[in-house]
Write a protein that holds these residues in place. Structure first.
Motif, short mmCIF file in Angstrom:
data_model
loop_
_atom_site.label_atom_id
_atom_site.label_comp_id
_atom_site.label_asym_id
_atom_site.label_seq_id
_atom_site.Cartn_x
_atom_site.Cartn_y
_atom_site.Cartn_z
N UNK A 146 0.88 -1.06 -0.08
CA UNK A 146 0.03 0.24 -0.01
C UNK A 146 0.86 1.16 -0.02
N UNK A 147 1.81 1.16 0.61
CA UNK A 147 2.73 2.46 0.81
C UNK A 147 3.58 2.37 -0.48
N UNK A 204 0.44 0.89 -10.24
CA UNK A 204 -0.59 0.76 -9.19
C UNK A 204 -1.94 0.40 -9.44
N UNK A 205 -2.44 1.11 -10.79
CA UNK A 205 -3.67 0.61 -11.28
C UNK A 205 -3.39 -0.72 -11.85
N UNK A 206 -2.22 -1.23 -12.40
CA UNK A 206 -2.48 -2.62 -13.15
C UNK A 206 -2.49 -3.48 -11.85
N UNK A 243 -7.80 4.16 -4.37
CA UNK A 243 -8.29 5.43 -4.38
C UNK A 243 -7.66 6.41 -5.08
N UNK A 244 -8.48 7.22 -6.07
CA UNK A 244 -7.90 7.95 -6.89
C UNK A 244 -7.77 9.55 -6.56
N UNK A 245 -6.77 10.49 -6.77
CA UNK A 245 -7.02 11.71 -6.71
C UNK A 245 -7.13 12.11 -8.19
N UNK A 246 -8.50 12.66 -8.68
CA UNK A 246 -8.85 12.33 -9.95
C UNK A 246 -9.30 13.98 -10.46
N UNK A 285 -2.38 7.58 -7.08
CA UNK A 285 -3.33 6.20 -6.81
C UNK A 285 -2.71 5.54 -5.57
N UNK A 286 -3.70 5.15 -4.67
CA UNK A 286 -3.38 4.42 -3.57
C UNK A 286 -4.14 3.34 -3.42
N UNK A 287 -3.32 2.01 -3.55
CA UNK A 287 -3.71 0.80 -3.60
C UNK A 287 -4.23 0.26 -2.05
N UNK A 288 -5.71 0.18 -1.87
CA UNK A 288 -5.93 -0.31 -0.67
C UNK A 288 -6.15 -1.82 -0.43
#
Length: 377
Positions: free
Chosen positions: A73-74, A84-86, A96-99, A146-149
């Motif tokens: 996640x970090x 991250x998206x892949x 979680x996106x900052x879009x 992008x943050x992978x939860x």
């Protein structure tokens, strides 16, 4: 079979057989070439990096690719957004996106990541937006971070998400052959999906303006325009299909000459004048009721309508060539494509007011959005 096709077929046979080996003679028989050709092709592929192991007396085995290392996640915040998206798509996790949207407004979205789509001019994340509670596509170049939860996504079919997000381009087809989904059940379902998606876009556009994002004057002009023209288009399509012409929604009072043969500009001015007394909410409700009535009609109409073709209604002049009902409702120059054409341009920069005044003699900056309407052509 040319060399490129032969190499593709060779790798395909090895992959299908793995983890079992195949001999050169077995491969040669399947590809209908000599064993020497197979061995030469394999030697070239191995030198190029194809992970093939040669088992003495048994043949060739294509080794499985090593699994990619799991992204923490970090680390998802520190590496490239694409990686991250892949990882989110591969491991079926919520990201979680900052879009930033087309107007530059930033939002933070929890998205169930289901696929990455490469288009000619951009790459997109396809997923289920939990904030909007619906399918969405996000341009990667508008994702700031992008943050992978650690949360898992629900089970959703990527093909269904892509079908729900499909938006026909507002341009004529390259050939006169009618296009659209085949079969009554499929055509009806496709059209109802398009209706639901367009209604969601309308609701979101109205909610954003009410939340203070600006553009209320432009949206009012567009909604008034869309409510009446969509009402007319849908009524004309029903009439073309052999049913009674029904004007749904809350049609305002128009002067008697409105029903005559009028130029587009004159008719549009009458529409805007009639809609001027309505609030933004009333205009939005009128258009939503028109689309809701269309949905009820689509759901209850006979299968024979969806299997036939009908002339395209025209605001002026002769009707257009026959097209399937689904295409008339949701394809090119359809009521749904017309609505999306205007929604897509709400964030465009308008021309300067002096230019509008000089060309049109108008004092309302928002009229430019309906002046360029594709229904004029």
């Amino acid at each position: 079979m040319n060399r490129v096709d032969r190499l593709l077929a060779l790798v395909s046979e090895l992959r299908a057989a793995a983890p079992d080996p195949l001999t050169a003679d077995e491969l040669a028989e399947r590809l209908r070439v000599s064993g020497r050709t197979v061995r030469r092709d394999l030697e070239m592929l191995v030198h190029g990096g194809l992970p093939v192991r040669i088992e003495r007396g048994r043949g060739y085995v294509l080794l499985p690719a090593p699994p990619p290392s799991r992204l923490s996640e970090v680390a998802s915040l520190m590496g490239p957004v694409h990686d991250t998206l892949a990882e989110a798509v591969r491991t079926r996790r919520v990201v979680r996106l900052a879009y930033d949207d087309r107007s530059g407004s930033r939002s933070f979205r929890d998205v169930e990541a289901h696929g990455l789509v490469v288009a000619p001019y951009a790459e997109y994340l396809v997923g289920w937006c939990r904030m909007r509670d619906g399918p969405r596509m996000f341009r990667l170049d508008r994702i700031g971070a992008a943050y992978l939860s650690g949360r898992a996504t629900g089970m959703r079919d990527l093909d269904e998400l892509l079908a729900a997000l499909r938006v026909p381009l507002p341009r004529p087809p390259s050939d006169p052959v009618p296009r659209g989904p085949a079969g009554a059940a499929r055509a009806r379902a496709w059209t109802l999906d398009r209706l639901g998606y367009v209604r969601t876009r309308l609701r979101e556009a109205t909610e954003e303006v009410r939340a203070g994002s600006g553009g209320a004057a432009a949206l009012r002009g567009v909604l008034g325009h869309l409510a009446e023209w969509t009402r007319w288009q849908l009524a004309a399509i029903r009439e073309a299909a052999g049913e009674e012409r029904v004007y749904a929604g809350r049609r305002p009072e128009f002067p008697p000459e409105f029903e005559g043969d009028l130029p587009y500009d004159t008719r549009e001015r009458m529409i805007q004048d009639a809609m001027a007394l309505r609030s933004l909410g009333e205009l939005a409700r009128d258009l939503q009721e028109v689309l809701e009535a269309a949905g009820h009609w689509c759901a209850g109409s006979d299968d024979a309508l969806w299997e036939g073709t009908f002339p395209e209604p025209s605001p002026s002049g002769a009707p257009g060539p026959p097209r399937p009902l689904a295409d008339l409702l949701g394809g090119w120059r359809s009521p749904l494509a017309h609505i999306e054409w205007h929604l897509d341009r709400l964030t465009d920069e308008p021309p300067s007011v002096p230019a509008v005044l000089e060309e049109r003699g108008e004092d309302e900056e928002e009229v430019w959005l309906t002046d360029r309407c594709p229904l004029q052509t």
